[in-house]
Motif scaffolding. Sequence first.
Motif, mmCIF file in Angstrom:
data_model
loop_
_atom_site.group_PDB
_atom_site.id
_atom_site.type_symbol
_atom_site.label_atom_id
_atom_site.label_comp_id
_atom_site.label_asym_id
_atom_site.label_seq_id
_atom_site.Cartn_x
_atom_site.Cartn_y
_atom_site.Cartn_z
ATOM 1 N N TYR A 127 -3.987 5.819 2.675
ATOM 2 C CA TYR A 127 -5.302 6.439 2.808
ATOM 3 C C TYR A 127 -5.874 6.782 1.437
ATOM 4 O O TYR A 127 -7.065 6.597 1.182
ATOM 5 N N ALA A 128 -5.028 7.270 0.534
ATOM 6 C CA ALA A 128 -5.488 7.668 -0.803
ATOM 7 C C ALA A 128 -5.975 6.466 -1.597
ATOM 8 O O ALA A 128 -7.016 6.538 -2.267
ATOM 9 N N ASN A 129 -5.240 5.354 -1.545
ATOM 10 C CA ASN A 129 -5.721 4.210 -2.333
ATOM 11 C C ASN A 129 -6.930 3.553 -1.684
ATOM 12 O O ASN A 129 -7.783 2.986 -2.368
ATOM 13 N N LEU A 130 -7.049 3.674 -0.363
ATOM 14 C CA LEU A 130 -8.273 3.205 0.297
ATOM 15 C C LEU A 130 -9.467 4.037 -0.155
ATOM 16 O O LEU A 130 -10.541 3.501 -0.458
ATOM 17 N N LYS A 131 -9.274 5.361 -0.221
ATOM 18 C CA LYS A 131 -10.359 6.240 -0.672
ATOM 19 C C LYS A 131 -10.751 5.911 -2.106
ATOM 20 O O LYS A 131 -11.942 5.795 -2.431
ATOM 21 N N ALA A 132 -9.758 5.756 -2.982
ATOM 22 C CA ALA A 132 -10.046 5.425 -4.378
ATOM 23 C C ALA A 132 -10.797 4.103 -4.476
ATOM 24 O O ALA A 132 -11.764 3.975 -5.245
#
Length: 651
Positions: free
Chosen positions: A164-169
């Motif tokens: 989820y974090a790398n998708l957000k970034a």
Amino acid sequence: MQNVYLAIVLAPLIGAIIAGLFGVSRKVAHSVTIGAVGLSFLLSLVVFWHIVIAGNAPFNETLYTWLIAGGIRFEIGFLVDSLTALMLVVVSFVSWMVHFYTIGYMKDDPGYQRFFSYISLFTFAMFMLVMSNNFLQLFFGWEAVGLVSYLLIGFWYTRDSAIYANLKAFLVNRVGDFGFALGIAAVLMTFNSLNYAEVFGLAQSGEYQETISIFSGTEWSAMTVICILLFVGAMGKSAQFPLHVWLPDSMEGPTPISALIHAATMVTAGIFMVARMSPLFELSTTALTFVIVIGAITAFFMGLLGLVQHDIKRVVAYSTLSQLGYMTVALGASAYAAGIFHLMTHAFFKALLFLGAGSVIIAMHHEQDMRKMGGLRKYMPITYITALIGSIALCGFPPFSGFFSKDAIIEAVHHAHEIRGGWQTAFAYYAVLIGVFITALYTFRMLFLTFHGKERMDEHTREHLKETPWVVTGPLIALAIPSVLIGMFTIGPLLFGQYFDGSIFVTPEHNPLNPESYHGVLGFIGHGLIQLPFWLALAGLGTAYFLYIKRPELPAVIAERSGILYKILVEKYFADRFNDWFFAGGARKIGSLTWQIGDVKLIDGFVNGLAKFVGWLSSVVRHLQTGFLYHYAFTMIIGLAVLLGWVVYIR
């Protein structure tokens, strides 16, 4: 020297390829990447000596022409001047220390070789960005650091939170990069070139169409449009409000990459880019005003969020957001040199704080909640001393490096307000001024909760607490030295000397840095001791000591009585909820809807339905193929009868 420049760039790339694609052992993977980045660092020192110390002319040449279309050249080339030399030394040294540190931090991780490949590739991408002499190569480096950060933030891809974090970034940076790409397109449309030297020369001479029409019947300043669009890209990469939401979540990656992203690579790319584009930004007061307001909002409001975080890495992450705001404010005040100066000092002490936090996390068996720490200084003396040095540098106490760069920014913004006037510069000045108190408060809150006070860890953890091995503490010591000394040794030439002449352009009427006001390091320190920022930093330290050492029960009481204000800070101004709805969550919902309609209903339903119909029809027709001659004869007779009947009918 051209071979030296090529070696600086290609060494980390070769190391990344060997570590990632050839199935080598762990020892070979870290040896080749550390050796490659170490070589880049040593060669960066050679470049620094050649350009800065020896005073040779900057290198600006094309190495490879990729494409010529419509008279426009798309090239790969290097621009190596004093700004580039400084960035090369900082990036290579911090990256080298992170590589060493990774041996200890990732020793039990099954993705050991892959991680070393990624961080070496990250270094290569940043080198390509800072050494570019044209917008094409700048865009390549820009996107490359974004790609590798995506891979590293989601390195532990079995964790939903990391994905989820790398998708957000990725998605948030697509917003910024869309603006950045439009800015480069506007440069090409306005100047008919992508080469820095040509674009800057035309901009300074005024030989370009000064207005462009975005909407029918409207005229916009070409330079304002170009600079704001380019800065939108910097807002994404350097995590400026409101495109800041990805940076705290980048903590989902391993701690070494947190240090590399926050200290020397991705987030500094936007700051470097704006400084490199100073010949353009100086021609648009509107763009500079936009930059300084965004930076002030980020510096003040992101610092406040550090006060309510319990994860040790997230406190340092929000500190990065705030300090990036300081750098951006300096850029908007036309104090580009002060912004780069703070970028340099910040790289050392922020890498130190992140790696120090990682050392604590290792000792605490990967526990990151500061409420479960306390009293670690007696178990981890080296980590504690280096973390203390990093904290003092971050807060800006003299004579540590952060004092010189932060005070220089505050003074520059104050002078910019005197030059330009307006509420924007006044707002920026008070934002960075009050931010000094906030910085000291959350920094020493972190230090006291982690290393001082009552021990709050469980008994099993306490029994196994010890200092981390030398491969972890060694880089901490190496980073602590410049965190103390680099500011006092470089402030003179970088801010008040001729260091950036030819690299950074400031119009005389905008320049907030007055060399005549500088009276040496001791004079700067003496002046700083009687100024408000120093006393605000002391007040923040004292407040943190009172709340977290003398009266540790008070923070909970204050939080309870703060009501909605505390709720707003805990919810991070509800920016994450908006992101969940619009960026990451919204994008996933759009993807799910597209899958349901496009894949399931259209492709599976219609296309596969046609295939099923053909199969059904074939199964029916198959019964007509019996293999008996009299069946075929009968069929021919029926066919002839039908044909004759049809002929008779139409006649």
